[in-house]
Design a protein around this motif. Structure first.
Motif, PDB file in Angstrom:
ATOM      1  N   GLY A 174       0.553  -0.957  -0.034  1.00  0.00           N
ATOM      2  CA  GLY A 174       0.017  -0.119  -0.251  1.00  0.00           C
ATOM      3  C   GLY A 174       0.386   0.926  -0.197  1.00  0.00           C
ATOM      4  N   THR A 175       1.943   0.542  -0.047  1.00  0.00           N
ATOM      5  CA  THR A 175       3.227   2.069   0.412  1.00  0.00           C
ATOM      6  C   THR A 175       2.531   3.382  -1.540  1.00  0.00           C
ATOM      7  OG1 THR A 175       5.044   1.382   0.873  1.00  0.00           O
ATOM      8  CG2 THR A 175       4.770   3.476   0.061  1.00  0.00           C
ATOM      9  N   GLY A 176       2.468   4.735  -0.807  1.00  0.00           N
ATOM     10  CA  GLY A 176       2.047   5.701  -1.983  1.00  0.00           C
ATOM     11  C   GLY A 176       0.452   5.332  -2.011  1.00  0.00           C
ATOM     12  N   PHE A 177      -0.223   4.705  -1.454  1.00  0.00           N
ATOM     13  CA  PHE A 177      -1.624   4.906  -1.537  1.00  0.00           C
ATOM     14  C   PHE A 177      -2.569   5.290   0.398  1.00  0.00           C
ATOM     15  CE2 PHE A 177      -0.365   1.440  -5.071  1.00  0.00           C
ATOM     16  CZ  PHE A 177      -1.327   1.773  -5.889  1.00  0.00           C
ATOM     17  N   THR A 178      -3.331   5.532  -0.917  1.00  0.00           N
ATOM     18  CA  THR A 178      -4.298   5.867   0.493  1.00  0.00           C
ATOM     19  C   THR A 178      -5.148   4.649   0.598  1.00  0.00           C
ATOM     20  OG1 THR A 178      -4.953   7.895   0.686  1.00  0.00           O
ATOM     21  CG2 THR A 178      -6.302   6.794   1.915  1.00  0.00           C
ATOM     22  N   ILE A 179      -5.949   3.950   1.301  1.00  0.00           N
ATOM     23  CA  ILE A 179      -6.919   2.193   0.917  1.00  0.00           C
ATOM     24  C   ILE A 179      -8.312   2.721   1.900  1.00  0.00           C
ATOM     25  CG2 ILE A 179      -7.111  -0.046   1.716  1.00  0.00           C
ATOM     26  CD1 ILE A 179      -3.669  -0.042   2.110  1.00  0.00           C
ATOM     27  N   GLU A 180      -8.728   2.036   0.811  1.00  0.00           N
ATOM     28  CA  GLU A 180     -10.493   2.394   1.277  1.00  0.00           C
ATOM     29  C   GLU A 180     -10.359   0.908   1.245  1.00  0.00           C
ATOM     30  OE1 GLU A 180     -13.197   4.562  -0.554  1.00  0.00           O
ATOM     31  OE2 GLU A 180     -15.163   3.978   0.414  1.00  0.00           O
ATOM     32  N   PHE A 181     -10.867   0.051   2.497  1.00  0.00           N
ATOM     33  CA  PHE A 181     -11.733  -0.681   2.556  1.00  0.00           C
ATOM     34  C   PHE A 181     -13.232  -0.549   2.850  1.00  0.00           C
ATOM     35  CE2 PHE A 181      -7.572  -0.589   5.282  1.00  0.00           C
ATOM     36  CZ  PHE A 181      -7.116  -1.476   5.014  1.00  0.00           C
ATOM     37  N   GLY A 182     -13.777  -1.717   1.426  1.00  0.00           N
ATOM     38  CA  GLY A 182     -14.783  -1.373   1.975  1.00  0.00           C
ATOM     39  C   GLY A 182     -15.963  -2.829   0.840  1.00  0.00           C
ATOM     40  N   GLY A 183     -16.333  -3.498   0.302  1.00  0.00           N
ATOM     41  CA  GLY A 183     -17.130  -4.772   0.041  1.00  0.00           C
ATOM     42  C   GLY A 183     -18.162  -4.674   1.344  1.00  0.00           C
ATOM     43  N   GLU A 184     -18.948  -5.963   0.903  1.00  0.00           N
ATOM     44  CA  GLU A 184     -20.101  -7.460   2.041  1.00  0.00           C
ATOM     45  C   GLU A 184     -19.079  -7.100   3.469  1.00  0.00           C
ATOM     46  OE1 GLU A 184     -21.670  -9.683   0.591  1.00  0.00           O
ATOM     47  OE2 GLU A 184     -23.397 -10.546   2.379  1.00  0.00           O
ATOM     48  N   ALA A 185     -17.856  -7.690   3.519  1.00  0.00           N
ATOM     49  CA  ALA A 185     -17.928  -8.334   5.476  1.00  0.00           C
ATOM     50  C   ALA A 185     -16.727  -6.732   5.342  1.00  0.00           C
ATOM     51  CB  ALA A 185     -16.267  -9.073   4.374  1.00  0.00           C
ATOM     52  N   ILE A 186     -15.991  -5.982   5.166  1.00  0.00           N
ATOM     53  CA  ILE A 186     -16.584  -4.778   5.166  1.00  0.00           C
ATOM     54  C   ILE A 186     -17.349  -4.220   6.649  1.00  0.00           C
ATOM     55  CG2 ILE A 186     -14.984  -2.304   5.706  1.00  0.00           C
ATOM     56  CD1 ILE A 186     -12.790  -4.473   5.919  1.00  0.00           C
ATOM     57  N   GLN A 187     -18.361  -3.913   5.776  1.00  0.00           N
ATOM     58  CA  GLN A 187     -20.371  -3.280   5.921  1.00  0.00           C
ATOM     59  C   GLN A 187     -20.472  -3.657   7.116  1.00  0.00           C
ATOM     60  OE1 GLN A 187     -21.858  -2.985   2.108  1.00  0.00           O
ATOM     61  NE2 GLN A 187     -20.975  -1.926   1.072  1.00  0.00           N
ATOM     62  N   ALA A 188     -20.510  -5.044   7.345  1.00  0.00           N
ATOM     63  CA  ALA A 188     -20.724  -5.660   8.623  1.00  0.00           C
ATOM     64  C   ALA A 188     -19.618  -5.742   9.404  1.00  0.00           C
ATOM     65  CB  ALA A 188     -20.776  -7.721   7.798  1.00  0.00           C
ATOM     66  N   LEU A 189     -18.638  -5.018   9.404  1.00  0.00           N
ATOM     67  CA  LEU A 189     -18.181  -5.103  10.798  1.00  0.00           C
ATOM     68  C   LEU A 189     -18.700  -3.878  11.981  1.00  0.00           C
ATOM     69  CD1 LEU A 189     -14.504  -4.793   9.461  1.00  0.00           C
ATOM     70  CD2 LEU A 189     -15.645  -6.975  10.768  1.00  0.00           C
ATOM     71  N   SER A 190     -19.009  -4.158  12.750  1.00  0.00           N
ATOM     72  CA  SER A 190     -19.083  -3.170  13.291  1.00  0.00           C
ATOM     73  C   SER A 190     -17.367  -2.085  14.043  1.00  0.00           C
ATOM     74  CB  SER A 190     -18.900  -3.845  15.189  1.00  0.00           C
ATOM     75  OG  SER A 190     -17.321  -3.899  15.480  1.00  0.00           O
ATOM     76  N   VAL A 191     -18.041  -0.957  14.089  1.00  0.00           N
ATOM     77  CA  VAL A 191     -17.093   0.243  14.207  1.00  0.00           C
ATOM     78  C   VAL A 191     -16.209  -0.055  14.172  1.00  0.00           C
ATOM     79  CG1 VAL A 191     -17.173   2.761  14.573  1.00  0.00           C
ATOM     80  CG2 VAL A 191     -19.189   2.105  13.696  1.00  0.00           C
ATOM     81  N   GLU A 192     -16.233  -0.966  15.347  1.00  0.00           N
ATOM     82  CA  GLU A 192     -14.790  -0.427  16.184  1.00  0.00           C
ATOM     83  C   GLU A 192     -14.134  -1.896  15.615  1.00  0.00           C
ATOM     84  OE1 GLU A 192     -14.956  -2.395  20.784  1.00  0.00           O
ATOM     85  OE2 GLU A 192     -16.234  -0.556  20.413  1.00  0.00           O
ATOM     86  N   GLY A 193     -15.140  -3.343  14.921  1.00  0.00           N
ATOM     87  CA  GLY A 193     -13.842  -4.095  13.846  1.00  0.00           C
ATOM     88  C   GLY A 193     -13.109  -3.308  12.660  1.00  0.00           C
ATOM     89  N   ARG A 194     -14.433  -2.167  12.133  1.00  0.00           N
ATOM     90  CA  ARG A 194     -13.503  -1.207  11.473  1.00  0.00           C
ATOM     91  C   ARG A 194     -11.766  -0.685  12.064  1.00  0.00           C
ATOM     92  NH1 ARG A 194     -19.127   1.601   8.843  1.00  0.00           N
ATOM     93  NH2 ARG A 194     -20.237  -0.655   8.595  1.00  0.00           N
ATOM     94  N   MET A 195     -12.421  -0.278  13.103  1.00  0.00           N
ATOM     95  CA  MET A 195     -10.894   0.635  13.266  1.00  0.00           C
ATOM     96  C   MET A 195      -9.907  -0.579  14.187  1.00  0.00           C
ATOM     97  SD  MET A 195     -12.114   2.711  16.825  1.00  0.00           S
ATOM     98  CE  MET A 195     -13.843   3.569  16.749  1.00  0.00           C
ATOM     99  N   THR A 196      -9.718  -2.225  13.915  1.00  0.00           N
ATOM    100  CA  THR A 196      -9.254  -2.789  13.837  1.00  0.00           C
ATOM    101  C   THR A 196      -8.353  -2.542  12.339  1.00  0.00           C
ATOM    102  OG1 THR A 196      -9.827  -3.842  15.725  1.00  0.00           O
ATOM    103  CG2 THR A 196      -8.129  -5.292  14.175  1.00  0.00           C
ATOM    104  N   VAL A 197      -9.350  -2.984  11.219  1.00  0.00           N
ATOM    105  CA  VAL A 197      -8.282  -2.927  10.062  1.00  0.00           C
ATOM    106  C   VAL A 197      -8.002  -1.896   9.589  1.00  0.00           C
ATOM    107  CG1 VAL A 197      -9.110  -2.906   7.838  1.00  0.00           C
ATOM    108  CG2 VAL A 197     -10.409  -4.857   9.119  1.00  0.00           C
ATOM    109  N   CYS A 198      -8.208  -0.456   9.646  1.00  0.00           N
ATOM    110  CA  CYS A 198      -8.215  -0.022   9.000  1.00  0.00           C
ATOM    111  C   CYS A 198      -6.187   0.772  10.299  1.00  0.00           C
ATOM    112  CB  CYS A 198      -9.052   1.906   9.575  1.00  0.00           C
ATOM    113  SG  CYS A 198     -10.067   2.181   8.628  1.00  0.00           S
ATOM    114  N   ASN A 199      -6.651   0.830  11.345  1.00  0.00           N
ATOM    115  CA  ASN A 199      -5.342   0.934  12.312  1.00  0.00           C
ATOM    116  C   ASN A 199      -4.156  -0.266  11.823  1.00  0.00           C
ATOM    117  OD1 ASN A 199      -3.552  -1.309  14.609  1.00  0.00           O
ATOM    118  ND2 ASN A 199      -4.068   0.422  16.067  1.00  0.00           N
TER     119      ASN A 199
END
Lengths: 484, 219
Positions: free
Chosen positions: A213-238
């Motif tokens: 991901g060097t040089g990128f901003t990554i957007e995480f998306g898709g059904e499995a990301i939408q299904a995550l809680s906000v706390e779970g999403r923080m784990t991913v973005c972290n």
């Protein structure tokens, strides 16, 4: 320099979420693309800020907008209740004590809001920011800490900066940078039981590598990301930074708004309605183009365990440590050999055979209430294996701790034989006394398995909270899905 | 900030990919509230055989003779030759501070982590990106020739080898100018204070919810 207005007019076509936040914060831009970006929120902790404040003083400058700053000490504070009761005097290491005191002094001198060590709301800055509503969708957020990417889970453009930039933001409320490229990491389908946000992000890093991901901003998306809680999403973005991307982002939805509503720094009343309306547009346009798209199937993701000294050195729980002899590429083979030598592991060993000496449940990746619930659920009524020398749970903030105690989670951990600590970064980076011993294997819910990260000579295995808890009971890694 | 115009010196080869900032400067040295003095602890966990602690006399510690930094042929090195994804991990600026304090002035690698790359420029340290084949050839030349030196000319954007041949490199024009002149980023940005103020005023009226002070809310 051209002004922001002309840029807005020129970019009315479809945009990614990153494009949208970037464009609304563009103060000016040079011909070569070097831009000045306005920063809405600056988070501060004790380790990367003292030299920046000193720089301000030497230059006779004041913070541009003191109320955009939010500070809390977290990296090298003690986590035992006994030490914490004594306040600053409880910090045995004199150098650490100076650093924490310096943060207090700097915040007082420059009029910066700080949740001090003794405050009931203190905690890891990336846990406390969202918890207090200091992280809001559509904001630009920076902090002298690479895990600032966490805040992207709420649709904020957030990334780590160095100390020179900390000083720059303090003095100018802006950051000079070039725009990154857009990457979409889409997780289609539904996660299987026992698999978590942590497993998603480790699987992503395993696929694209620590520089993917060097040089990128990554957007995480898709059904499995939408299904995550906000706390779970923080784990991913972290852990976007562990994939090389400074910032990770997730589109705003009703879950995001529900999470924020009513938090201390969040707007309320009429202002809330206006803000929420505006934030609903913080999604990538359906026809927006990304420079790179990576797709994973959620069904293929199993509980993950790192076996090496880089987060990309990861395998499913059902897998084995790689055998260097099977690796054709000379460089990769060398890397595997180097990692295995450090980790004291033989190529081909089943992941489930790796024995643990230490269990660490905490860090800005996995120390929120849902993480603690998941871990408590696994250890409830059981005992930590005799072979495990140290097992600790370090909540991410004072409020997480309070909530856990209200739910009786502390009792569950203590009865199972885990230590229940005070909030801080603790053994994730071992700047305080919580250090992994030389040669010891640790199942850790943190984010980095670098050599020496958790302590000199320590051997880290990154896992989800449930997997760490299961390993605590068994004394070795087990497949969480096989537990009754 | 230190200027960077032309620097010439011994090249030290660090043959390892994904060198992270914990490798460059371990966390226990981040407790300092100063910007200087990190050079003696650069690559601490590999350079010494024992565990390093702040405020100790490093001259009394057992050194690791196998580590490249301890080999006499690379003494006083100014140019660091490195591998892919150099400087990954934490945002700690202590990493470039340690490299600079030790005496390095330029780094040559096929790729860098973003935050580290950016931090180098703030400290007069020049990280140069060269393709893998060029880096690989340099590793071979450096290891084969004791006392191998390179001259890095930022103005000309060239690296001059001992035989007089050159390698061109690219660098961001704005960053080049800052390094050549030792410019202070903050001073430059503040020259545009009025633009920032105008932006801020307009942004405050568009999105007032980002300008709420903690005191205006209940906790």
């Amino acid at each position: 320099m051209k002004t922001v207005k002309s840029v807005l007019v020129n970019k009315m076509s479809s945009k990614t979420l990153y494009d949208k936040i970037w464009d609304t914060h563009l103060v000016s831009e040079r011909e070569d693309g070097t831009a000045l970006i306005y920063i809405d929120r600056h988070l501060i902790h004790e380790v990367t800020s003292p030299q920046a404040f000193e720089g301000l003083r030497l230059a006779g400058r004041l913070p541009w907008r003191a109320d955009a700053n939010f500070a809390t000490p977290d990296h090298n504070i003690p986590t035992t209740t006994e030490e914490r009761k004594q306040g600053l005097e409880g910090i045995k290491d004199p150098v650490s004590k100076i650093q924490v005191r310096t943060l207090d002094d700097n915040c007082a001198e420059f009029g910066i809001f700080e949740l001090k060590m003794a405050d009931a709301r203190q905690g890891i800055v990336h846990v406390v920011g969202p918890e207090q509503g200091a992280t809001l969708p559509g904001m630009t957020i920076v902090c002298g800490d690479s895990h600032t990417s966490t805040h992207g889970a709420l649709g904020a453009l957030a990334h780590g900066i160095g100390t020179s930039e900390v000083e720059h933001v303090l003095a100018t409320q802006c950051l000079m940078q070039k725009k990154a490229r857009n990457m979409l990491v889409r997780i289609d389908g539904q996660l299987k039981a026992g698999c978590t946000a942590k497993d998603i992000v480790l699987a992503i890093i395993g696929k694209i590598g620590t520089a993917g991901g060097t040089g990128f901003t990554i957007e995480f998306g898709g059904e499995a990301i939408q299904a995550l809680s906000v706390e779970g999403r923080m784990t991913v973005c972290n852990m976007a930074i562990e994939a090389g991307a400074r910032a990770g982002l997730i589109a705003v939805d009703e879950k995001t708004l529900d999470y924020i509503k009513g938090r201390p720094f969040a707007p309320s009343g009429e202002l809330w309605e206006q803000a929420a309306q505006s934030w609903r547009s913080l999604v990538s346009d359906t026809d927006a183009t990304f420079d790179e798209v990576v797709v994973l199937q959620a069904e293929d993701i199993e509980p993950q365990v790192t076996w090496g000294t880089s987060p990309e050195m990861v395998a499913p729980i059902t897998g084995n440590v790689p055998d260097p002899a099977q690796e054709a590429d000379e460089t990769k083979r060398g890397n595997i050999q180097q990692a295995l030598a450090y980790m004291g592991l033989q190529g081909g060993t089943a992941i489930k055979e790796i024995k643990l000496d230490c269990i660490f449940i905490g860090s800005c990746t996995n120390s929120r209430i849902e993480d603690l619930r998941a871990a408590a659920n696994v250890v409830k009524g059981k005992k930590v294996a005799n072979s495990v020398e140290v097992a600790m749970v370090v909540p991410g903030s004072g409020l997480v701790k309070k909530q856990a105690e209200a739910e009786g989670l502390d009792r569950i951990f203590i009865e199972a034989g885990l230590e229940w600590r005070e909030p801080g970064c603790s053994m994730c980076l071992a700047m305080n006394a919580d250090q992994l011993g030389e040669g010891k294997h640790c199942a850790s819910t943190s984010n980095r398995n670098f050599e020496g990260r958790q302590g000199f000579g320590g051997r880290t295995h990154l896992v989800s909270p449930a997997m760490a808890a299961a390993a605590a009971i068994a004394g070795h890694f087990v497949d969480i899905r096989e537990l009754g | 900030m230190n200027k960077f115009i032309v620097e010439k010196g011994v090249v030290l080869p660090l043959d390892r990919a994904n060198v992270d900032t914990d490798f460059i400067i371990p966390k226990q040295f981040l407790k300092s509230i100063k910007r200087t003095g990190f050079g003696v602890n650069l690559f601490d966990e590999h350079r010494y055989l024992d565990k390093g602690l702040p405020d100790t006399d490093n001259s009394l510690r057992p050194i690791n003779p196998d580590f490249v930094l301890n080999q006499s042929r690379y003494r006083d090195a100014k140019v660091l030759l490195a591998k892919d994804n150099f400087g990954c991990g934490s945002s700690r600026e202590h990493a470039p501070w340690a490299l600079d304090d030790y005496g390095f002035r330029a780094i040559l690698a096929p790729s860098y982590a973003d935050i580290f790359f950016n931090n180098c420029f703030k400290n007069g340290l020049l990280p140069i990106v060269l393709d893998k084949a060029t880096i690989s050839a340099l590793f071979t030349e450096v290891e084969a020739n004791e006392g191998y030196q390179l001259e890095v000319d930022l103005e000309q954007q060239t690296i001059i080898k001992p035989d007089g041949s050159t390698i061109e490199f690219s660098v961001d024009a704005f960053r080049k100018n800052c390094l050549l002149n030792g410019l202070d980023d903050i001073g430059l940005t503040l020259e545009g204070s009025e633009t920032i103020r105008n932006f801020e005023k307009s942004w405050r009226s568009t999105a007032p919810w980002y300008f709420m002070t903690p005191n205006a809310t209940t906790t």
